[in-house]
Design a protein around this motif. Structure first.
Motif, short mmCIF file in Angstrom:
data_model
loop_
_atom_site.label_atom_id
_atom_site.label_comp_id
_atom_site.label_asym_id
_atom_site.label_seq_id
_atom_site.Cartn_x
_atom_site.Cartn_y
_atom_site.Cartn_z
N LEU A 156 0.67 -1.68 -0.13
CA LEU A 156 -0.02 0.28 0.19
C LEU A 156 1.11 1.45 0.07
O LEU A 156 1.46 1.89 0.91
CB LEU A 156 -1.45 -0.26 0.94
N THR A 157 0.81 2.10 -0.60
CA THR A 157 1.59 2.85 -1.36
C THR A 157 1.48 4.62 -0.79
O THR A 157 0.08 4.54 -1.20
CB THR A 157 2.89 2.89 -3.06
N ASN A 158 1.83 5.64 -0.87
CA ASN A 158 1.50 6.87 -1.32
C ASN A 158 0.44 6.34 -2.45
O ASN A 158 -0.37 8.32 -3.10
CB ASN A 158 2.54 7.67 -0.66
N GLN A 159 1.18 5.96 -3.98
CA GLN A 159 0.26 6.23 -5.07
C GLN A 159 -1.04 4.89 -5.53
O GLN A 159 -1.19 4.46 -6.71
CB GLN A 159 1.12 5.88 -5.77
N GLY A 160 -0.95 4.74 -3.62
CA GLY A 160 -1.63 3.27 -4.36
C GLY A 160 -1.40 1.81 -4.04
O GLY A 160 -0.31 1.79 -4.31
N PRO A 161 -2.43 0.80 -4.39
CA PRO A 161 -2.09 -0.32 -4.33
C PRO A 161 -0.98 -1.00 -5.71
O PRO A 161 -1.69 -0.42 -6.11
CB PRO A 161 -3.13 -1.10 -3.77
N PHE A 162 0.32 -1.82 -4.89
CA PHE A 162 0.86 -1.74 -6.28
C PHE A 162 1.25 -3.43 -5.75
O PHE A 162 2.04 -3.60 -4.65
CB PHE A 162 1.85 -1.26 -6.25
N SER A 163 0.75 -4.28 -6.26
CA SER A 163 2.35 -6.07 -7.09
C SER A 163 3.54 -5.37 -7.29
O SER A 163 3.95 -4.92 -7.57
CB SER A 163 1.80 -6.59 -8.02
N THR A 164 4.43 -6.28 -5.70
CA THR A 164 6.28 -6.10 -5.75
C THR A 164 6.67 -6.94 -6.84
O THR A 164 7.09 -6.89 -7.72
CB THR A 164 6.60 -7.17 -4.20
N ALA A 165 5.56 -7.75 -7.74
CA ALA A 165 5.98 -9.05 -8.49
C ALA A 165 6.00 -8.42 -10.03
O ALA A 165 6.73 -8.41 -11.14
CB ALA A 165 5.07 -10.08 -8.81
N GLN A 166 5.13 -7.45 -10.25
CA GLN A 166 4.85 -6.49 -11.19
C GLN A 166 6.36 -5.76 -10.93
O GLN A 166 6.73 -5.48 -12.16
CB GLN A 166 3.14 -5.89 -11.39
N ILE A 167 6.62 -5.51 -10.20
CA ILE A 167 7.48 -4.56 -9.68
C ILE A 167 8.63 -4.62 -10.52
O ILE A 167 9.78 -4.16 -11.36
CB ILE A 167 7.74 -3.15 -8.83
N LYS A 168 8.56 -6.03 -9.72
CA LYS A 168 10.27 -6.98 -10.34
C LYS A 168 10.12 -7.00 -11.78
O LYS A 168 11.46 -6.49 -12.51
CB LYS A 168 10.53 -8.05 -9.22
N LYS A 169 9.62 -7.36 -12.38
CA LYS A 169 9.90 -7.66 -13.83
C LYS A 169 9.79 -6.10 -14.45
O LYS A 169 10.40 -5.77 -15.23
CB LYS A 169 8.04 -8.10 -14.08
N VAL A 170 9.43 -5.05 -13.41
CA VAL A 170 9.62 -4.02 -14.72
C VAL A 170 11.33 -3.55 -14.40
O VAL A 170 11.82 -2.96 -15.32
CB VAL A 170 8.92 -2.97 -13.62
N ILE A 171 11.81 -4.03 -13.21
CA ILE A 171 13.14 -4.03 -12.99
C ILE A 171 14.24 -5.07 -13.67
O ILE A 171 14.55 -3.20 -14.13
CB ILE A 171 13.42 -4.36 -11.17
N TYR A 172 13.41 -5.68 -13.57
CA TYR A 172 14.50 -6.40 -15.31
C TYR A 172 14.07 -6.17 -16.06
O TYR A 172 15.06 -5.90 -17.23
CB TYR A 172 13.73 -8.34 -14.88
N THR A 173 13.01 -5.39 -17.03
CA THR A 173 12.83 -4.79 -18.43
C THR A 173 14.14 -3.47 -18.39
O THR A 173 14.61 -3.26 -19.43
CB THR A 173 11.60 -4.38 -18.16
N TRP A 174 14.25 -2.91 -17.70
CA TRP A 174 14.96 -1.51 -17.34
C TRP A 174 16.07 -2.17 -17.68
O TRP A 174 16.83 -1.69 -18.37
CB TRP A 174 14.39 -1.04 -15.91
N ALA A 175 16.61 -2.57 -16.27
CA ALA A 175 17.62 -3.43 -17.02
C ALA A 175 18.71 -3.73 -17.99
O ALA A 175 19.52 -3.64 -18.76
CB ALA A 175 18.48 -4.61 -15.38
#
Length: 223
Positions: A156-175
């Motif tokens: 539960l972030t200050n921008q709403g709820p997020f999935s850590t698994a989805q954020i991890k995918k974003v990190i791998y794509t960015w890298a």
């Protein structure tokens, strides 16, 4: 008696005007009624963000003053008693509008598990807005134990709820897109309003630490 230069009277007049304006300003400030100090009557509670029956966040709920600007920022600094001293372990800040009667601040339980810190927890509150600034101790929680919390995927972030698994995918794509090699993932947590991913080194090289903010900002460093 020597006659004074006309410029002398001009300078004297300017000085008198400056002193007069300054004096009126001080009088106006002194006449203004002092603002009433805000009292913080918030409460701590365990929060189950993913609805599986196990708490995954420590929540703090603070009633907002009825008379306030259209938008206020509420900042919460979470502290734990470590070595007989209150020490900051997390921080969050959120904006709230006039329609919000209560400010809800969330601290990720997975970080409490990682740190292995128990309650009681203390929170320092700061409220900011147009012509509004108040700060102080928001309260002290019950004696929660860190193993009451799970390191849930949902945050539960200050921008709403997020999935850590989805954020991890974003990190791998960015890298991958930026040619950054990431070793084995060692630590994943959320604190100070952003995710932190710690990766081991590749072929004996240095590890990398990557931060991801809910706004999409990514920062990284070698460790």
């Amino acid at each position: 008696m020597a006659k004074k230069h006309p410029g002398f009277y001009l300078v004297l007049l300017i000085i008198i005007q400056i002193l007069l304006v300054f004096s009126l300003h001080l009088l106006a400030r002194g006449a203004a009624p002092p603002g009433e100090p805000l009292t913080f009557s918030g409460r701590f509670t365990l929060v189950d963000g993913d609805g599986n029956g196990i708490p995954d966040h420590l929540g703090y709920f603070l009633p907002l003053p009825a008379s306030r600007p259209d938008v206020v920022w509420v900042c919460g600094e979470l502290q734990a008693m470590i070595d007989q001293q209150w020490r900051t372990i997390d921080y969050t800040a959120r904006s709230f509008t006039q329609t919000s009667g209560e400010a809800a601040l969330y601290f990720y339980g997975g970080e409490l598990r990682r740190l292995r810190v128990n309650g009681p927890f203390r929170i320092l509150i700061e409220i900011r807005g147009v012509n509004l600034h108040a700060s102080g101790v928001g309260g002290v929680s019950a004696v929660y134990h860190y193993d009451q919390f799970e390191a849930a995927d949902a945050v539960l972030t200050n921008q709403g709820p997020f999935s850590t698994a989805q954020i991890k995918k974003v990190i791998y794509t960015w890298a991958s897109e930026n040619g950054i090699q990431l070793g084995p993932l060692q630590t994943v947590t959320f604190a100070f309003d952003r995710w932190r991913f710690d990766f081991g080194g590749v072929d004996g090289g240095y590890g990398k630490r990557v931060w991801y903010a809910p706004t999409g900002e990514i920062n990284w460093t070698i460790q």
